[in-house]
Design an enzyme around this catalytic site. Structure first.
Site, PDB file in Angstrom:
ATOM      1  N   GLU A  53     -22.112 -17.563   8.580  1.00 48.88           N
ATOM      2  CA  GLU A  53     -22.817 -18.753   8.094  1.00 48.88           C
ATOM      3  C   GLU A  53     -23.647 -18.448   6.853  1.00 48.88           C
ATOM      4  OE1 GLU A  53     -26.165 -20.346  10.462  1.00 48.88           O
ATOM      5  OE2 GLU A  53     -26.026 -18.527  11.669  1.00 48.88           O
ATOM      6  N   CYS A  78      -1.722   1.596   8.359  1.00 49.00           N
ATOM      7  CA  CYS A  78      -2.587   0.502   8.837  1.00 49.00           C
ATOM      8  C   CYS A  78      -2.732   0.432  10.356  1.00 49.00           C
ATOM      9  CB  CYS A  78      -2.048  -0.855   8.397  1.00 49.00           C
ATOM     10  SG  CYS A  78      -1.103  -0.883   6.886  1.00 49.00           S
ATOM     11  N   GLU A 113     -12.236   5.350   5.250  1.00 49.38           N
ATOM     12  CA  GLU A 113     -11.859   4.912   6.602  1.00 49.38           C
ATOM     13  C   GLU A 113     -11.871   6.095   7.573  1.00 49.38           C
ATOM     14  OE1 GLU A 113      -8.143   2.817   6.070  1.00 49.38           O
ATOM     15  OE2 GLU A 113      -9.174   0.954   5.545  1.00 49.38           O
ATOM     16  N   TYR A 152      -9.804   4.300  -0.170  1.00 49.09           N
ATOM     17  CA  TYR A 152      -9.626   3.642   1.131  1.00 49.09           C
ATOM     18  C   TYR A 152      -9.530   4.655   2.285  1.00 49.09           C
ATOM     19  CZ  TYR A 152      -7.984  -0.950  -0.763  1.00 49.09           C
ATOM     20  OH  TYR A 152      -7.855  -2.170  -1.361  1.00 49.09           O
ATOM     21  N   ILE A 153      -8.578   5.595   2.131  1.00 47.60           N
ATOM     22  CA  ILE A 153      -8.289   6.468   3.276  1.00 47.60           C
ATOM     23  C   ILE A 153      -9.469   7.389   3.565  1.00 47.60           C
ATOM     24  CG2 ILE A 153      -6.737   8.281   4.134  1.00 47.60           C
ATOM     25  CD1 ILE A 153      -4.466   6.933   2.610  1.00 47.60           C
ATOM     26  N   GLY A 207     -12.533   9.471  -2.541  1.00 48.24           N
ATOM     27  CA  GLY A 207     -13.509   8.405  -2.269  1.00 48.24           C
ATOM     28  C   GLY A 207     -12.851   7.048  -2.195  1.00 48.24           C
ATOM     29  N   SER A 250       7.518  -2.074   5.502  1.00 46.37           N
ATOM     30  CA  SER A 250       7.159  -3.502   5.454  1.00 46.37           C
ATOM     31  C   SER A 250       7.989  -4.278   4.439  1.00 46.37           C
ATOM     32  CB  SER A 250       5.680  -3.647   5.100  1.00 46.37           C
ATOM     33  OG  SER A 250       4.888  -2.932   6.008  1.00 46.37           O
ATOM     34  N   LYS A 267      -4.208   3.607  12.155  1.00 42.59           N
ATOM     35  CA  LYS A 267      -5.576   3.713  11.614  1.00 42.59           C
ATOM     36  C   LYS A 267      -6.505   2.730  12.309  1.00 42.59           C
ATOM     37  CE  LYS A 267      -6.785   0.990   8.823  1.00 42.59           C
ATOM     38  NZ  LYS A 267      -6.467   0.986   7.401  1.00 42.59           N
ATOM     39  N   HIS A 314     -23.382 -21.647  13.664  1.00 46.56           N
ATOM     40  CA  HIS A 314     -24.565 -20.901  14.059  1.00 46.56           C
ATOM     41  C   HIS A 314     -24.520 -20.482  15.522  1.00 46.56           C
ATOM     42  CE1 HIS A 314     -28.737 -19.681  13.719  1.00 46.56           C
ATOM     43  NE2 HIS A 314     -28.985 -20.311  14.856  1.00 46.56           N
ATOM     44  N   ASP A 324       5.179  -0.069  -2.263  1.00 42.36           N
ATOM     45  CA  ASP A 324       4.455   1.087  -2.801  1.00 42.36           C
ATOM     46  C   ASP A 324       5.263   1.904  -3.798  1.00 42.36           C
ATOM     47  OD1 ASP A 324       2.658   0.212  -0.950  1.00 42.36           O
ATOM     48  OD2 ASP A 324       2.443   2.121   0.121  1.00 42.36           O
ATOM     49  N   ARG A 354     -15.268  13.080  -6.438  1.00 44.75           N
ATOM     50  CA  ARG A 354     -15.504  13.576  -7.797  1.00 44.75           C
ATOM     51  C   ARG A 354     -16.282  12.601  -8.679  1.00 44.75           C
ATOM     52  NH1 ARG A 354      -9.310  13.152 -10.264  1.00 44.75           N
ATOM     53  NH2 ARG A 354      -9.081  10.894 -10.052  1.00 44.75           N
ATOM     54  N   CYS A 410       2.940   1.723   7.113  1.00 46.38           N
ATOM     55  CA  CYS A 410       1.966   0.851   7.784  1.00 46.38           C
ATOM     56  C   CYS A 410       2.009   1.024   9.297  1.00 46.38           C
ATOM     57  CB  CYS A 410       2.221  -0.603   7.401  1.00 46.38           C
ATOM     58  SG  CYS A 410       1.118  -1.735   8.251  1.00 46.38           S
ATOM     59  N   THR A 452       0.276  -3.487   2.416  1.00 50.65           N
ATOM     60  CA  THR A 452       1.384  -4.006   3.215  1.00 50.65           C
ATOM     61  C   THR A 452       1.709  -5.482   2.944  1.00 50.65           C
ATOM     62  OG1 THR A 452       1.073  -2.393   4.935  1.00 50.65           O
ATOM     63  CG2 THR A 452       2.075  -4.462   5.620  1.00 50.65           C
TER      64      THR A 452
HETATM   65  P1  NDP Z   1      -7.103   5.597  -3.378  1.00 48.03           P
HETATM   66  O1  NDP Z   1      -6.396   5.397  -4.649  1.00 48.03           O
HETATM   67  O2  NDP Z   1      -7.740   4.442  -2.706  1.00 48.03           O
HETATM   68  O3  NDP Z   1      -8.212   6.710  -3.552  1.00 48.03           O
HETATM   69  C1  NDP Z   1      -7.902   7.976  -4.044  1.00 48.03           C
HETATM   70  C2  NDP Z   1      -9.189   8.749  -4.185  1.00 48.03           C
HETATM   71  O4  NDP Z   1      -8.893  10.105  -4.492  1.00 48.03           O
HETATM   72  C3  NDP Z   1     -10.070   8.221  -5.304  1.00 48.03           C
HETATM   73  O5  NDP Z   1     -11.399   8.310  -4.883  1.00 48.03           O
HETATM   74  C4  NDP Z   1      -9.764   9.165  -6.439  1.00 48.03           C
HETATM   75  O6  NDP Z   1     -10.839   9.335  -7.341  1.00 48.03           O
HETATM   76  C5  NDP Z   1      -9.544  10.462  -5.687  1.00 48.03           C
HETATM   77  N1  NDP Z   1      -8.677  11.379  -6.424  1.00 48.03           N
HETATM   78  C6  NDP Z   1      -7.493  11.121  -6.990  1.00 48.03           C
HETATM   79  N2  NDP Z   1      -6.971  12.223  -7.547  1.00 48.03           N
HETATM   80  C7  NDP Z   1      -7.844  13.223  -7.321  1.00 48.03           C
HETATM   81  C8  NDP Z   1      -7.878  14.602  -7.663  1.00 48.03           C
HETATM   82  N3  NDP Z   1      -6.877  15.160  -8.343  1.00 48.03           N
HETATM   83  N4  NDP Z   1      -8.926  15.324  -7.269  1.00 48.03           N
HETATM   84  C9  NDP Z   1      -9.952  14.739  -6.582  1.00 48.03           C
HETATM   85  N5  NDP Z   1      -9.989  13.455  -6.232  1.00 48.03           N
HETATM   86  C10 NDP Z   1      -8.933  12.688  -6.594  1.00 48.03           C
HETATM   87  O7  NDP Z   1      -6.026   6.319  -2.440  1.00 48.03           O
HETATM   88  P2  NDP Z   1      -5.966   6.577  -0.876  1.00 48.03           P
HETATM   89  O8  NDP Z   1      -5.222   7.844  -0.752  1.00 48.03           O
HETATM   90  O9  NDP Z   1      -7.295   6.444  -0.238  1.00 48.03           O
HETATM   91  O10 NDP Z   1      -5.069   5.375  -0.381  1.00 48.03           O
HETATM   92  C11 NDP Z   1      -3.819   5.100  -1.018  1.00 48.03           C
HETATM   93  C12 NDP Z   1      -3.591   3.625  -1.106  1.00 48.03           C
HETATM   94  O11 NDP Z   1      -3.213   3.141   0.163  1.00 48.03           O
HETATM   95  C13 NDP Z   1      -4.830   2.809  -1.477  1.00 48.03           C
HETATM   96  O12 NDP Z   1      -5.025   2.718  -2.848  1.00 48.03           O
HETATM   97  C14 NDP Z   1      -4.521   1.480  -0.872  1.00 48.03           C
HETATM   98  O13 NDP Z   1      -3.772   0.730  -1.787  1.00 48.03           O
HETATM   99  C15 NDP Z   1      -3.693   1.834   0.344  1.00 48.03           C
HETATM  100  N6  NDP Z   1      -4.520   1.756   1.563  1.00 48.03           N
HETATM  101  C16 NDP Z   1      -4.996   0.552   1.953  1.00 48.03           C
HETATM  102  C17 NDP Z   1      -5.765   0.445   3.074  1.00 48.03           C
HETATM  103  C18 NDP Z   1      -6.291  -0.893   3.473  1.00 48.03           C
HETATM  104  O14 NDP Z   1      -5.782  -1.911   2.991  1.00 48.03           O
HETATM  105  N7  NDP Z   1      -7.324  -0.958   4.316  1.00 48.03           N
HETATM  106  C19 NDP Z   1      -6.094   1.606   3.903  1.00 48.03           C
HETATM  107  C20 NDP Z   1      -5.574   2.829   3.383  1.00 48.03           C
HETATM  108  C21 NDP Z   1      -4.813   2.897   2.261  1.00 48.03           C
HETATM  109  P3  NDP Z   1     -11.087   8.340  -8.578  1.00 48.03           P
HETATM  110  O15 NDP Z   1     -11.734   7.129  -8.023  1.00 48.03           O
HETATM  111  O16 NDP Z   1     -11.986   9.141  -9.450  1.00 48.03           O
HETATM  112  O17 NDP Z   1      -9.748   8.094  -9.186  1.00 48.03           O
END
Ligand code: NDP
Length: 458
Positions: free
Chosen positions: A443, A48, A181, A177-178, A175, A15, A51, A438, A305, A198, A43, A313
């Site tokens: 709303e 994106c 989703e 975005y990915i 926990g 992108s 997905k 409505h 990124d 975690r 993306c 994106t």
């Molecule tokens: P995120 O940063 O959103 O989430 C990573 C998750 O993994 C967090 O819950 C984090 O925990 C956990 N984590 C990280 N390291 C470890 C570890 N060593 N052991 C266990 N758990 C761990 O990353 P994603 O991979 O989900 O997505 C990457 C990025 O891509 C996003 O941040 C976002 O910017 C983009 N994205 C955007 C989307 C959208 O716009 N709809 C959709 C998908 C991706 P903790 O919270 O404790 O750090």
């Protein structure tokens, strides 16, 4: 006229890189772009776009069930993962070729191959050296997977889009975005999904009420969410399934067919020659840039990124356009990322713009919080127990709306519209003065009456 082969050489056809290349060319620059995988980047190819197609696919399960409340008799339905993946692949191939064609149509020289920076103005690609006045690194990121025993048996978002079959039982680690989703996608398509995170609640960084609400709604759909748990080891069992030992209170190992790691992403900076050249990188390998996308070397720039800031994106696109304008336009431009809207395509989806309650409290000192938790009209007849949450955060002193959040059907579509108003400085009175549309869920945002006022010092 510069003596270089190109005025801009872009590494990475995602992108950010594609936008920078096309805008620069439109401003009269001689531009080349190199991509070592497929044009479109994360993306389009494995992010994106595919997905969202999978989100649509998975939602049909609920749509078929809900239809019965509206008088439809739905015969037994069947789902074919290979058919979905083939259809998705066709669409991705179509979009990728559109990206390439658009570049060529914009008079950008399109190359396939891995590029490597040799010095501040020289790039090597496919055994050939070319020179450029400016080099843009827009190589994106890749999934990060922590080192734990047996992690080679796990997959990431790179592989999940092309699995030959839908796994029956899936453990999703993370926990963010990915994770959230794909929990919705795989659950909707019929897999039994466990999400293991975690921390104390999914989607760290989002508004706390929104996080709790989404957790509740995901659980209602049958997704098992384990908090304060992490994976200790993964073992392959003789029947081909996986046994996953967890570190938290979950004593018995989980038996699953696939483990999907969604534990963040790391910038793609290896093998580009950046460190050798002395380009400053952050601790995770992200390219450090100033507000205009310039690295510590004047002719080398980075967007998207690979800079390891906001991995979205539309942000990469903004940064790419701003960089091209800075280099080849009349005045330097810095991407304006204030009041950034974003969505999580969970089920139900989540849309957000502006500050969370915690951020607003820290920033404004005193805030008014308005919220509503309701059942969408659709579910009066479908009978589905799904609730929507909306929340508006207002600065008590100025009455400006600082943040809007929603978990519920269509929330990304609704929040995009609200983002315009909030960016323009809309006050709560502006929301109140806006006539409701409505009947709609949206709303609710203009009919909020009951407030809770919170002060940072309380
Ligand atoms: P995120 O940063 O959103 O989430 C990573 C998750 O993994 C967090 O819950 C984090 O925990 C956990 N984590 C990280 N390291 C470890 C570890 N060593 N052991 C266990 N758990 C761990 O990353 P994603 O991979 O989900 O997505 C990457 C990025 O891509 C996003 O941040 C976002 O910017 C983009 N994205 C955007 C989307 C959208 O716009 N709809 C959709 C998908 C991706 P903790 O919270 O404790 O750090």
């Amino acid at each position: 006229m510069s003596s270089y082969d190109y005025q801009l050489f872009v590494i990475g056809g995602g992108s950010g890189g594609v936008r920078a290349a096309r805008v620069a060319s439109g401003l009269g620059a001689r531009v080349a772009i190199a991509e070592n995988f497929r044009y479109g980047g994360t993306c389009v190819i494995r992010g994106c776009v595919p997905k969202k197609l999978l989100v649509y696919a998975s939602h049909f399960a609920e749509d078929f069930a809900d239809a019965q409340g509206f008088g439809w008799t739905v015969p037994a339905v069947q789902f074919s993962w290979p058919k979905l993946i083939a259809a998705k692949n066709n669409e991705i191939a179509r979009l990728s070729s559109i990206y390439e064609n658009n570049l060529r149509g914009s008079k950008v020289e399109v190359m396939h191959g891995a590029a490597r920076i040799l010095d501040a103005h020289t790039v090597e690609i496919n055994g050939k050296q070319v020179t450029a006045e400016h080099i843009l690194v827009a190589t994106g990121g890749a999934p990060f997977v922590p080192h734990i025993p047996g992690v080679e048996h796990a997959i990431t978002s790179n592989e999940v889009f092309d699995l030959p079959q839908l796994p029956k039982r899936v453990l999703i680690v993370g926990g963010g975005y990915i994770a959230v989703e794909f929990a919705g996608i795989l659950n909707g398509l019929g897999a039994h999904v466990t999400l293991c995170y975690r921390g104390e609640q999914v989607l760290r960084g989002f508004d706390d009420d929104v996080r709790a609400h989404l957790h509740q709604e995901m659980s209602k759909k049958g997704i098992s969410i384990l908090l304060h748990q992490d994976v200790e080891r993964i073992e392959k069992v003789s029947d081909g399934s996986l046994s996953v030992g967890l570190t938290g209170s979950q004593a018995t190992p989980l038996a699953v067919d696939a483990v999907l790691y969604a534990t963040g992403r790391v910038p793609n900076t290896q093998g580009l020659g950046l460190a050798e050249l002395g380009v400053a990188l952050d601790s995770s390998g992200g390219v450090k840039v100033d507000a205009f996308g310039k690295t510590n070397i004047d002719s080398i720039h980075a967007v998207g990124d690979v800079t390891h800031r906001i991995a979205l994106t539309p942000v990469a696109i903004r940064e790419g356009a701003a960089l091209a304008n800075t280099l080849f336009g009349p005045t330097p431009v810095s991407a304006d990322l204030t009041t950034l809207p974003s969505a999580v395509f969970s089920q139900p989806p989540l849309g957000t713009v502006g500050l969370t309650e915690a951020q607003a409290l820290a920033q404004a000192g005193e805030i008014d919080i308005y919220s509503s938790n309701f059942r969408n009209m659709r579910h009066t007849l479908s009978g589905r127990d799904e609730r929507t949450l909306i929340k508006l955060i207002v600065d008590t002193a100025s009455q400006r709306v600082l943040g809007a959040h929603m978990v519920g059907a269509d929330s990304p579509e609704i929040i995009q519209g609200l983002a315009v108003a909030i960016r323009m400085g809309a006050t709560k009175a502006d929301f109140d003065a806006t006539v409701a549309l409505h009947p709609s869920a949206a709303e609710e945002f203009v009919t909020l009456r009951d407030k809770v006022t919170r002060n940072r010092n309380d």
